[in-house]
Design a protein around this motif. Structure first.
Motif, PDB file in Angstrom:
ATOM      1  N   SER A   5       0.642  48.918  34.740  1.00 22.03           N
ATOM      2  CA  SER A   5       1.974  48.739  34.177  1.00 22.03           C
ATOM      3  C   SER A   5       2.700  49.927  33.885  1.00 22.03           C
ATOM      4  CB  SER A   5       1.601  48.006  32.694  1.00 22.03           C
ATOM      5  OG  SER A   5       0.976  46.830  32.960  1.00 22.03           O
ATOM      6  N   THR A  10      13.042  50.205  25.743  1.00 18.82           N
ATOM      7  CA  THR A  10      14.268  49.136  26.125  1.00 18.82           C
ATOM      8  C   THR A  10      15.679  49.845  25.486  1.00 18.82           C
ATOM      9  OG1 THR A  10      13.546  47.574  24.071  1.00 18.82           O
ATOM     10  CG2 THR A  10      12.740  46.980  26.213  1.00 18.82           C
ATOM     11  N   PHE A  63      13.584  43.844  33.624  1.00 20.95           N
ATOM     12  CA  PHE A  63      12.517  42.827  33.952  1.00 20.95           C
ATOM     13  C   PHE A  63      12.856  41.751  33.202  1.00 20.95           C
ATOM     14  CE2 PHE A  63      11.074  42.990  29.525  1.00 20.95           C
ATOM     15  CZ  PHE A  63      11.461  44.199  29.055  1.00 20.95           C
ATOM     16  N   VAL A  66       8.744  38.955  31.226  1.00 21.24           N
ATOM     17  CA  VAL A  66       7.652  39.838  30.565  1.00 21.24           C
ATOM     18  C   VAL A  66       7.409  39.296  29.199  1.00 21.24           C
ATOM     19  CG1 VAL A  66       6.428  41.925  30.010  1.00 21.24           C
ATOM     20  CG2 VAL A  66       7.773  41.678  32.309  1.00 21.24           C
ATOM     21  N   SER A  69       9.095  40.880  24.817  1.00 22.47           N
ATOM     22  CA  SER A  69      10.058  41.918  25.189  1.00 22.47           C
ATOM     23  C   SER A  69      10.864  41.995  23.928  1.00 22.47           C
ATOM     24  CB  SER A  69      11.111  41.551  26.419  1.00 22.47           C
ATOM     25  OG  SER A  69      11.581  40.632  26.001  1.00 22.47           O
ATOM     26  N   VAL A  76       5.357  46.651  31.092  1.00 22.02           N
ATOM     27  CA  VAL A  76       5.591  45.833  32.271  1.00 22.02           C
ATOM     28  C   VAL A  76       4.804  46.008  33.432  1.00 22.02           C
ATOM     29  CG1 VAL A  76       7.686  45.291  33.938  1.00 22.02           C
ATOM     30  CG2 VAL A  76       8.174  46.073  31.127  1.00 22.02           C
ATOM     31  N   ASN A  80       6.494  43.109  37.999  1.00 19.68           N
ATOM     32  CA  ASN A  80       7.747  42.472  37.561  1.00 19.68           C
ATOM     33  C   ASN A  80       8.952  43.315  37.418  1.00 19.68           C
ATOM     34  OD1 ASN A  80       5.246  41.122  36.652  1.00 19.68           O
ATOM     35  ND2 ASN A  80       6.171  39.640  35.532  1.00 19.68           N
ATOM     36  N   ALA A  81       8.899  44.568  37.815  1.00 20.61           N
ATOM     37  CA  ALA A  81       9.824  45.548  37.491  1.00 20.61           C
ATOM     38  C   ALA A  81      10.812  45.422  38.640  1.00 20.61           C
ATOM     39  CB  ALA A  81       9.173  46.885  37.551  1.00 20.61           C
TER      40      ALA A  81
END
Ligand SMILES: NC(=O)c1ccc[n+]([C@@H]2O[C@H](COP(=O)([O-])OP(=O)(O)OC[C@H]3O[C@@H](n4cnc5c(N)ncnc54)[C@H](OP(=O)(O)O)[C@@H]3O)[C@@H](O)[C@H]2O)c1
Length: 292
Positions: A5, A10, A63, A66, A69, A76, A80-81
């Protein structure tokens, strides 16, 4: 955080209708007690799992699937990125995220309309619908649909819709048997969607923003050769490649100036309740972002 991950700090978190279903405890995919978590975000890599080779500290990552969040730091999985090119701002990239990828799979994977076909979309001002309208118009398809209020009519016209109706204008039967495809993310409108369809047409049923539909009898559908297709984005985003491919597909529309994203509504994460109320009220028009 596990070895596969990336830890993302964010900058924005996206609000989606699925967050409303989850808070209500009636999300059809995960039935459990109501809770608030969030699934979508964008930000920068601040820590890298030891098995990951192709990312650097500071890389920008989007993403859309996930859990948990609604946070300043989100682990992440690298699968999924989604990589975001420099020319796209955080706000635009995340506005193209879950809602854009949904519009893309509805237009290109599920419905596969042909040039000059007539398509109807319920709730033209919604986040998914605004992008869907622009993709379909760019693909040569004629779009009509509904909005709830006068001030949303211009938004729909600006996105390229040819005919925009208020919700109560379509129940008089004048548009029955007219459209090749009807996109229905409102849910309770499903019986009306079937009436709007031509014989051999298809409803693309993809959500319940307005409430659950009443049961439909397939025998009645057969007599008019009408079909209902359904789909969920999670079944189309199965690995890094499928996520990145679809995001890049959206970027092509942006680069060709066929897709523009209106400024999203930004609300502090600490005021999440206001954001949820705004989305649930149906008064929003486009993306709602939470800012940590
Ligand atoms: N299947 C999937 O994979 C998938 C993925 C993402 C989203 N979705 C679904 O897509 C739908 C739209 O999501 P979104 O993120 O675009 O939400 P949104 O931005 O809140 O848009 C929803 C729009 O639906 C219309 N609407 C709301 N309540 C209504 C009602 N009672 N009657 C008629 N129209 C109503 C409103 O448009 P107007 O004011 O213009 O009428 C509203 O703006 C939701 O049902 C969501 O669950 C499905």
């Amino acid at each position: 955080m596990d070895a596969n991950s990336l830890l993302i700090q964010t900058t924005f978190i996206g609000l989606n209708y699925a967050d409303i279903y989850r808070r209500n405890g009636n999300y059809h995919i995960e039935k459990h007690k109501p809770y608030i978590n969030g699934y979508e975000g964008i930000g920068n890599v601040v820590k890298i799992g030891e098995n990951i080779k192709n990312y650097h500290i500071g890389d920008r990552i989007l993403f859309v699937d996930v859990p948990f969040s609604n946070a300043e730091l989100v682990a992440v999985p690298a699968e999924n990125a989604i990589n975001v090119p420099k020319f796209i701002t955080d706000k635009i990239a995340i506005s193209l995220g879950l809602q854009g990828l949904t519009a893309d799979f509805l237009a290109h994977d599920l419905a596969a309309n042909h040039i000059d076909e007539h398509v109807f979309i319920h709730g033209l001002s919604g986040g998914v619908s605004q992008i869907l309208t622009q993709l379909l118009v760019a693909d040569g398809i004629k779009v009509s649909g509904t909005v709830s209020t006068d001030n949303k009519i211009q938004i729909a016209l600006d996105n390229g819709a040819e005919h925009v109706y208020k919700r109560d204008e379509i129940s008089n039967g004048k548009l029955f048997n007219t459209f090749d495809t009807v996109y229905d993310g409102v849910g309770k409108t499903l019986p009306q969607s079937l009436e709007l369809l031509k014989h051999r047409g298809k409803v693309i049923f993809y959500g319940m923003a307005g409430g659950l539909p009443s049961p439909i009898d397939p025998v009645n559908l057969m007599s008019e050769s009408k079909s209902i297709l359904t789909g969920d984005l999670w079944d189309y985003l199965t690995d890094h490649k499928s996520r990145q491919l679809r995001f890049n597909r959206l970027l092509k529309y942006i680069n060709r100036h066929q897709l523009k994203i209106n400024s999203p509504e930004v609300i502090p994460l600490s005021n999440g309740q206001i954001a949820h109320e705004l989305m649930k009220s149906g008064h929003s028009a486009g993306k709602i972002l939470l800012q940590p």
